[in-house]
Design an enzyme around this catalytic site. Structure first.
Site, short mmCIF file in Angstrom:
data_model
loop_
_atom_site.label_atom_id
_atom_site.label_comp_id
_atom_site.label_asym_id
_atom_site.label_seq_id
_atom_site.Cartn_x
_atom_site.Cartn_y
_atom_site.Cartn_z
N CYS A 42 0.76 -1.34 -0.03
CA CYS A 42 0.02 -0.39 0.05
C CYS A 42 0.93 1.14 -0.09
CB CYS A 42 -0.70 -0.07 1.36
SG CYS A 42 -1.99 1.91 1.79
N CYS A 101 -1.83 1.70 -3.14
CA CYS A 101 -2.56 2.88 -2.71
C CYS A 101 -2.24 4.08 -2.79
CB CYS A 101 -3.52 2.61 -1.40
SG CYS A 101 -3.23 0.82 -0.75
N LYS A 144 -0.58 4.91 -6.59
CA LYS A 144 -1.08 5.21 -7.27
C LYS A 144 -1.89 6.33 -7.09
CE LYS A 144 -5.26 3.86 -6.67
NZ LYS A 144 -5.46 2.75 -6.29
N TYR A 161 -9.28 -3.38 -11.21
CA TYR A 161 -9.23 -1.84 -10.01
C TYR A 161 -7.44 -1.39 -11.19
CZ TYR A 161 -7.16 -2.75 -6.15
OH TYR A 161 -6.11 -3.12 -5.28
N GLU A 169 -7.33 2.03 -13.32
CA GLU A 169 -6.93 3.20 -12.45
C GLU A 169 -5.67 3.67 -13.56
OE1 GLU A 169 -8.16 2.22 -7.84
OE2 GLU A 169 -6.25 1.27 -8.75
N HIS A 227 -26.82 21.90 -0.40
CA HIS A 227 -27.28 23.30 -1.75
C HIS A 227 -26.45 23.48 -2.21
CE1 HIS A 227 -29.56 23.52 -5.47
NE2 HIS A 227 -29.06 24.88 -5.22
N GLU A 261 -25.83 15.32 -2.04
CA GLU A 261 -27.35 16.14 -2.22
C GLU A 261 -28.62 15.39 -2.93
OE1 GLU A 261 -29.59 19.82 -3.51
OE2 GLU A 261 -27.59 20.26 -4.91
P1 FAD Z 1 1.55 -5.68 1.82
O1 FAD Z 1 1.22 -4.51 2.25
O2 FAD Z 1 1.80 -6.88 1.08
O3 FAD Z 1 2.44 -6.47 2.30
C1 FAD Z 1 3.47 -7.68 2.91
C2 FAD Z 1 4.96 -7.39 3.13
O4 FAD Z 1 5.71 -8.65 2.82
C3 FAD Z 1 5.19 -7.04 1.93
O5 FAD Z 1 6.41 -4.80 2.49
C4 FAD Z 1 6.49 -7.88 1.48
O6 FAD Z 1 8.01 -7.02 0.85
C5 FAD Z 1 6.71 -8.78 2.70
N1 FAD Z 1 6.70 -9.94 2.75
C6 FAD Z 1 6.51 -10.84 1.69
N2 FAD Z 1 7.31 -11.80 2.15
C7 FAD Z 1 8.32 -11.96 3.09
C8 FAD Z 1 9.00 -12.74 3.80
N3 FAD Z 1 9.40 -14.17 3.70
N4 FAD Z 1 10.18 -12.14 4.41
C9 FAD Z 1 10.31 -10.74 4.76
N5 FAD Z 1 8.60 -10.10 4.14
C10 FAD Z 1 8.01 -10.33 3.68
N6 FAD Z 1 -6.04 -1.25 -1.96
C11 FAD Z 1 -7.15 -0.41 -0.98
O7 FAD Z 1 -7.64 -0.43 -0.15
N7 FAD Z 1 -7.06 1.19 -1.97
C12 FAD Z 1 -6.17 0.67 -3.15
O8 FAD Z 1 -7.01 1.78 -3.30
C13 FAD Z 1 -5.26 -0.28 -3.41
N8 FAD Z 1 -4.13 0.66 -4.37
C14 FAD Z 1 -4.64 -0.37 -4.62
C15 FAD Z 1 -3.07 0.33 -5.61
C16 FAD Z 1 -2.27 -1.32 -6.27
C17 FAD Z 1 -1.36 -1.40 -7.54
C18 FAD Z 1 -1.45 -2.21 -5.74
C19 FAD Z 1 -0.96 -3.32 -5.94
C20 FAD Z 1 -2.75 -2.52 -4.19
C21 FAD Z 1 -3.67 -1.95 -4.16
N9 FAD Z 1 -4.03 -2.18 -3.21
C22 FAD Z 1 -5.15 -1.27 -2.19
C23 FAD Z 1 -4.09 -3.22 -1.92
C24 FAD Z 1 -3.37 -3.35 -0.90
O9 FAD Z 1 -2.49 -2.64 -0.84
C25 FAD Z 1 -3.83 -4.86 -0.35
O10 FAD Z 1 -4.43 -4.96 0.23
C26 FAD Z 1 -1.94 -4.20 1.61
O11 FAD Z 1 -1.01 -3.42 0.99
C27 FAD Z 1 -2.74 -5.57 1.70
O12 FAD Z 1 -1.61 -5.71 3.24
P2 FAD Z 1 -0.81 -6.85 3.46
O13 FAD Z 1 -0.08 -6.33 4.92
O14 FAD Z 1 -1.68 -7.77 3.61
O15 FAD Z 1 0.60 -6.97 2.60
#
Ligand code: FAD
Length: 448
Positions: free
Chosen positions: A43, A48, A51, A178, A182, A437, A442
Site C-alpha cells: 500500500c 494505494c 497510485k 481496478y 486506474e 445545496h 445531495e
Molecule cells: P502487503 O502490504 O503486501 O505487505 C506484505 C509485505 O510482506 C511486503 O512488504 C513484502 O515485501 C513482505 N514480505 C513478503 N514475503 C516476505 C518474507 N518471506 N520475508 C519478509 N518479508 C516478506 N488497497 C486499498 O485499500 N485501496 C487502494 O487504493 C489500493 N490500491 C492499490 C494499488 C495497487 C497498484 C496495488 C498493487 C494494491 C492496491 N491496494 C489497495 C491493495 C493493498 O495494497 C493491499 O490490500 C494491502 O497492501 C495488503 O496488505 P498486507 O499487509 O496483506 O500485505
C-alpha cells in the site's frame, strides 16, 4: 529464561503486519517483524499511496483545461513525468521512515531480511539466523501475476510502474480490474495513447453493472481504447525498444510499455509453510479460521496472503483483531459486511453493499433509484460527462442494501454514505434528510 526468543514474530511489514506488530507490542508482547523489501508494504510503497498521488497528478490535465472556462488564462502547459515520479518516491520514502519509527517507538524489533518458517515456532532469516517465537504471523501480502507467453518478460507490473525512466507514449494495459482501469486513466491524462486489453468484455467484475458501463462509456469518450475478447500470443521487442504485441482476436498493437494488471497471488511460495503443517488453498492463500488462525495452532495469517478481501483497511482490521485476540485478552473478529470500495479511475467510482444484480438474485423484491446528472462544474466546463448514483433498496423492508456511484469525488462521498448502509438505514431515512445545496452528494437524498 523465556522459552522463546519472541512472543510474536511477524513476517511482512505491510498494512496487516505493521498494525499487528505495533498493537501486540502495546499489549506487552515481545515482538519482531521481518521485511524483505521496504517497511510499509504494498500500500505505502507500491500500491494505494503512490497510485493515489499519480491520480491527483493526472487530474490536473482536465482541471487546467477546465480552468479556462472559469476565466483563468492558462498558458500551454507541459507535463514533466520525472518531477512527479521523484516527488512521489520522496513522499513514499518519508512514509517508509515514519512507519519504521512507529514500530521502533513501540519497541518492535525491525529486521530487514527475508524470513521463512522452519517449524511451528521457528523462523529462519535470510542472513542465516534462526529465531523462535510463541506465535508467528504470516503477513506477506500478494504479488502481481505475470502471465506466461513468449515475450511476456518485456511487460512490467505495478511494482515497476512507479519508477519509469520516462513517460511511455503508447501504453497497453492487460486486465480490466481496478488497477488496470486506474492506470488507464492515469496514463491517458498524462497524454499517453492507452489501450486496455482483456480476455472478456467485462470490466471491473464485482462492481454494479450500470456503474461499470458508465465508466466504459466515459473512458471510450475520452479516448482510451479497449480490445475485448483478446488473448496475448507473443510480444516482440525491437532494437528501438518498441514492443509489438500479438493477440488472438485483434490486430497487433505497437507500444512503448506493456503493463500487466491481471491479478495478484498470495505470497506463500518458498515460505516453508509445509514445515509447520500450515495448509494453503488452490490459489496459494493461507487457510485461516475466523480468528485468523492457520491449520497450525501457533501460526496466524492476515491480509492479502489469506485472499479474503484484498484491501488495506481490511488487512489493518485483521491485524488489529489478531493482536487484540491473542495478546490483548479482547477476542475480536472482523465484520466483512458492507465493506466500501473504490476505483480511482477518471472519473472515480465507488460502491458499498449489494449490486443491483446481487440484490435481485438474493431478495424477493428490489427497488432501484437512479440519479443520472451532470455535475455543475462539468456543465460550466463544457465537459459532457455524466455522473450516476444508484440506490438499491429491499422492496419488502425499505432498507438501503446497496449504494453505487460514479462521478467526481465519488469515493469521498461514498465513505460517509456507507455508514448509512452499514447501519441498515431505510430509504425513508435518506428521504428525511434535507439536501445540502448545491452539492453532488445531495442527489443521495433527492432520489424519488
Ligand atoms: P502487503 O502490504 O503486501 O505487505 C506484505 C509485505 O510482506 C511486503 O512488504 C513484502 O515485501 C513482505 N514480505 C513478503 N514475503 C516476505 C518474507 N518471506 N520475508 C519478509 N518479508 C516478506 N488497497 C486499498 O485499500 N485501496 C487502494 O487504493 C489500493 N490500491 C492499490 C494499488 C495497487 C497498484 C496495488 C498493487 C494494491 C492496491 N491496494 C489497495 C491493495 C493493498 O495494497 C493491499 O490490500 C494491502 O497492501 C495488503 O496488505 P498486507 O499487509 O496483506 O500485505
Amino acid at each position: 529464561m523465556a522459552k522463546h526468543d519472541y512472543d510474536l514474530f511477524v513476517i511482512g511489514a505491510g498494512s496487516g503486519g505493521v498494525r499487528a506488530a505495533r498493537v501486540s507490542a502495546a499489549h506487552g508482547a515481545k515482538v519482531a517483524i521481518a521485511e524483505e523489501h521496504k517497511v510499509g508494504g504494498t500500500c505505502v510503497i507500491r500500491g494505494c499511496v503512490p497510485k493515489k498521488l499519480l491520480v491527483y497528478g493526472a487530474h490536473f490535465a482536465e482541471d487546467l483545461q477546465d480552468a479556462r472556462r472559469f476565466g483563468w488564462e492558462v498558458p500551454a502547459c507541459n507535463f514533466h513525468w520525472p518531477t512527479l515520479r521523484d516527488n512521489v518516491l520522496e513522499e513514499v520514502a518519508r512514509l517508509e521512515a515514519a512507519y519504521t519509527d512507529t514500530l521502533r517507538n513501540h519497541d518492535v524489533e525491525v529486521i530487514k531480511e527475508r524470513a521463512v518458517v522452519t517449524g511451528p515456532n521457528e523462523v529462519r532469516l535470510a542472513g542465516g539466523r534462526t529465531v523462535t517465537a510463541r506465535h508467528i504471523l504470516i503477513a506477506t501480502g500478494a504479488r502481481p501475476v505475470l502471465p506466461d507467453f513468449p515475450g511476456a518478460q518485456h511487460g512490467i507490473t505495478s511494482n515497476e510502474v512507479f519508477h519509469l525512466p520516462e513517460l511511455p507514449r503508447r501504453v497497453v494495459i492487460a486486465g480490466a480490474g481496478y488497477i488496470a482501469n486506474e492506470f488507464a486513466g492515469i496514463f491517458h491524462q498524462f497524454g499517453s495513447d492507452v489501450t486496455l486489453v482483456n480476455r472478456s468484455d467485462i470490466i471491473l467484475r464485482g462492481y454494479d453493472e450500470t456503474i461499470r458501463d458508465r465508466l466504459l462509456t466515459i473512458s471510450m469518450m475520452k479516448g482510451i481504447q479497449f480490445r475485448f475478447h483478446a488473448a496475448f500470443r507473443k510480444v516482440e521487442k525491437a532494437r528501438d525498444r518498441t514492443l509489438t504485441i500479438h493477440m488472438t482476436g485483434c490486430d497487433p498493437i505497437e507500444a512503448d510499455m506493456l503493463l500487466f494488471a491481471v491479478g495478484r497471488s498470495p505470497n506463500t511460495e518458498g515460505l516453508g509453510l509445509e514445515s509447520a503443517g500450515v495448509q494453503i488453498d488452490d490459489k496459494g492463500a493461507v487457510k485461516v479460521d475466523e480468528d485468523n488462525k492457520s491449520t497450525c495452532g501457533s501460526i496466524y495469517a492476515v491480509g492479502d496472503v489469506t485472499n479474503r478481501v484484498q484491501l488495506t483497511p481490511v488487512a489493518i482490521r485483521e491485524g488489529q483483531a489478531f493482536a487484540d485476540t491473542v495478546f490483548g485478552d479482547k477476542p475480536t473478529r472482523v465484520d466483512y459486511g458492507s465493506i466500501p470500495s473504490a476505483v480511482f479511475s477518471h472519473p472515480p467510482l465507488a460502491g458499498v453493499g449489494m449490486t443491483e444484480g446481487e440484490a435481485r438474485n438474493k431478495l424477493g423484491s428490489v427497488k432501484v433509484y437512479l440519479s443520472d446528472f451532470r455535475a455543475m462544474k462539468n456543465v460550466l466546463a463544457g465537459r459532457n460527462e455524466r455522473a450516476l448514483y444508484k440506490l438499491v433498496v429491499d422492496g419488502e423492508t425499505d432498507e438501503v442494501v446497496g449504494l453505487h456511484m460514479i462521478g467526481p469525488d465519488s469515493p469521498e462521498i461514498l465513505q460517509a454514505a456507507a455508514i448509512a448502509v452499514k447501519a441498515k438505514l431505510r430509504k425513508e431515512d435518506f428521504d428525511s434528510v434535507v439536501a445540502l445545496h448545491p452539492t453532488m452528494a445531495e442527489e443521495l437524498v433527492l432520489m424519488r
